[in-house]
Design an enzyme around this catalytic site. Structure first.
Site, PDB file in Angstrom:
ATOM      1  N   SER A 160     -51.311   4.661  34.046  1.00 33.31           N
ATOM      2  CA  SER A 160     -52.781   5.325  33.792  1.00 33.31           C
ATOM      3  C   SER A 160     -53.503   4.059  33.256  1.00 33.31           C
ATOM      4  CB  SER A 160     -52.758   6.576  33.236  1.00 33.31           C
ATOM      5  OG  SER A 160     -54.046   6.928  33.237  1.00 33.31           O
ATOM      6  N   ASP A 173     -54.628   9.520  44.248  1.00 32.56           N
ATOM      7  CA  ASP A 173     -54.458   9.752  42.792  1.00 32.56           C
ATOM      8  C   ASP A 173     -55.415  10.485  42.281  1.00 32.56           C
ATOM      9  OD1 ASP A 173     -53.086   8.054  40.083  1.00 32.56           O
ATOM     10  OD2 ASP A 173     -55.386   8.766  40.134  1.00 32.56           O
ATOM     11  N   HIS A 225     -50.618  12.076  39.449  1.00 25.66           N
ATOM     12  CA  HIS A 225     -51.151  10.957  38.824  1.00 25.66           C
ATOM     13  C   HIS A 225     -49.926  10.493  37.959  1.00 25.66           C
ATOM     14  CE1 HIS A 225     -53.613   8.277  36.334  1.00 25.66           C
ATOM     15  NE2 HIS A 225     -53.316   8.764  35.496  1.00 25.66           N
TER      16      HIS A 225
END
Length: 392
Positions: free
Chosen positions: A181, A277, A336
């Site tokens: 991330s 995503d 994600h």
């Protein structure tokens, strides 16, 4: 007869006990807590979290044949781009301060279960906690006494890696710098530098997990990430940390988009990401789309936007002419990141019966160089991701 019955009961008891021990051992191998390591000498170098507390990481030593191998991951957790949101992170204490930060549950690629994680189960593993709010890129010397906020993410990276080098990383046989991330961009940014710190390590590669957030061409869609990255440059002083090969050609905030800088990375890089995503989609295409996708209630206009975004996203990826240098695994599932929660055989992300752990392991160890993109042009819900496919 009584003796035989007692023997049978004893046998069953032993078998059940062994089964319980085996089950508990498997659980202990797959999920286990690792206490934090505070880098106390980092404070004197100005390498501190938002509130001025020292940085921290979690370290699990390798064993067996894996004692010379190192996996270092930069944790994610979004960004703070204003004084108030940065103060909120301090109050949260999980992403802005290490003062009461507790142990971290290792799982996924951190599993010590050989059958579930055959390529990396016995490696030394380091998770660097994220406490600067600026994706490990900030470096502002001045601390405003009115806010007492410190923007020193770049120094945190240096201080933690220096500490880990002394623990044995400097003698690594194999090494990986990964980021998930918000930690994905700094894994790219520091990839070549990380390699330079390991001159005697034969194999060093980098891994971006769910952090390849692109710059949309549509001005309205681009606004979300532009505002975030402008905040990093103006508040965190990230501009001076970004690659000069990029900032010499365009505005610093644009150099926070990976498509504008990844081509200059000299070290092999693997990118794992969903074309849909959920964080990227919510920030770029339209907010709050998770439930719509999961419930299968997307409108015609939303599906059109999904297809257009996917096409644009794929166009920004490194070209497949040298998969040895740029491995790619792009799925279409509404999720994600994968390293922690989508790595075990039961829940690994799949593309045409190929799992992400298998693809990355092959690519990292030079067994086969994968550049794989799921052909689905609309997002797949988590509950339907294995429909029509073999289980991992």
């Amino acid at each position: 007869m009584v003796m035989a019955t007692r023997c049978l009961q004893l046998f069953c008891l032993i078998v059940c006990s062994l089964a319980i021990i085996k089950t508990e051992s498997a659980t202990d191998l797959d999920f286990y807590e690792v206490k934090k390591t505070i880098v106390k000498n980092a404070v004197s170098k100005g390498a501190v979290c938002l509130d001025g507390s020292p940085p921290a990481y979690h370290f699990e030593p390798g064993f067996g044949e894996g004692v010379g191998n190192w996996f270092v991951q930069l944790a994610g957790g979004a960004w703070c781009t204003s004084v108030e949101t940065c103060k909120e992170r301090i109050r949260d204490n999980k992403v802005g301060s290490t003062t009461i930060m507790g142990p971290f549950t290792f799982q996924g690629i951190y599993s010590k279960n050989q059958s579930a994680n055959p390529d990396f189960y016995n490696w030394n593993k380091v998770l660097v906690r994220y406490c600067d709010g600026g994706a490990f890129t900030g470096d502002v010397e001045y601390v405003d006494p009115a806010t007492n906020l410190h923007f020193r993410g770049a120094r945190i990276f240096e201080a933690v890696v220096e500490d880990v080098l002394a623990k044995g990383l400097k003698n690594a046989k194999n090494a990986i710098l990964a980021g998930s991330s918000a930690g994905g961009y700094p894994a790219m940014l520091y990839c070549d530098h990380f390699r330079s710190l390991l001159p005697n390590t034969p194999r060093v590669k980098c891994f971006v997990d769910g952090g390849y957030f692109i710059h949309a061409k549509n001005q309205k869609q681009a606004r979300g990430f532009e505002e975030i990255y402008n905040g990093l440059v103006t508040l965190h002083g990230s501009g001076k940390t970004l690659p000069k090969s990029c900032t010499s050609k365009m505005k610093p905030l644009l150099c926070l988009f990976p498509e504008n800088m990844q081509q200059n990375i000299k070290i092999p890089l693997f990118i794992a990401m969903s074309a849909f995503d959920i964080f990227q989609i919510n920030t770029t295409v339209e907010p709050n789309l998770h439930d719509v996708i999961e419930n299968g209630t997307c409108t015609t206009s939303q599906n059109k936007a999904f297809r257009e975004f996917r096409s644009e996203f794929l166009s920004t990826l490194p070209k497949p002419n040298n998969p040895k240098m740029r491995g790619v695994f792009i799925d279409s599932v509404n999720h994600h990141t994968s390293l922690l929660t989508r790595w075990s055989p039961e829940n690994a992300t799949m593309i045409n019966n190929l799992s992400l752990p298998k693809a990355f392991g092959d690519w990292y160890f030079d067994r086969k160089y994968w550049y794989v993109i799921d052909e689905h042009d609309l997002p797949i819900s988590k509950k339907h991701e294995h429909d029509g496919r073999a289980d991992p």
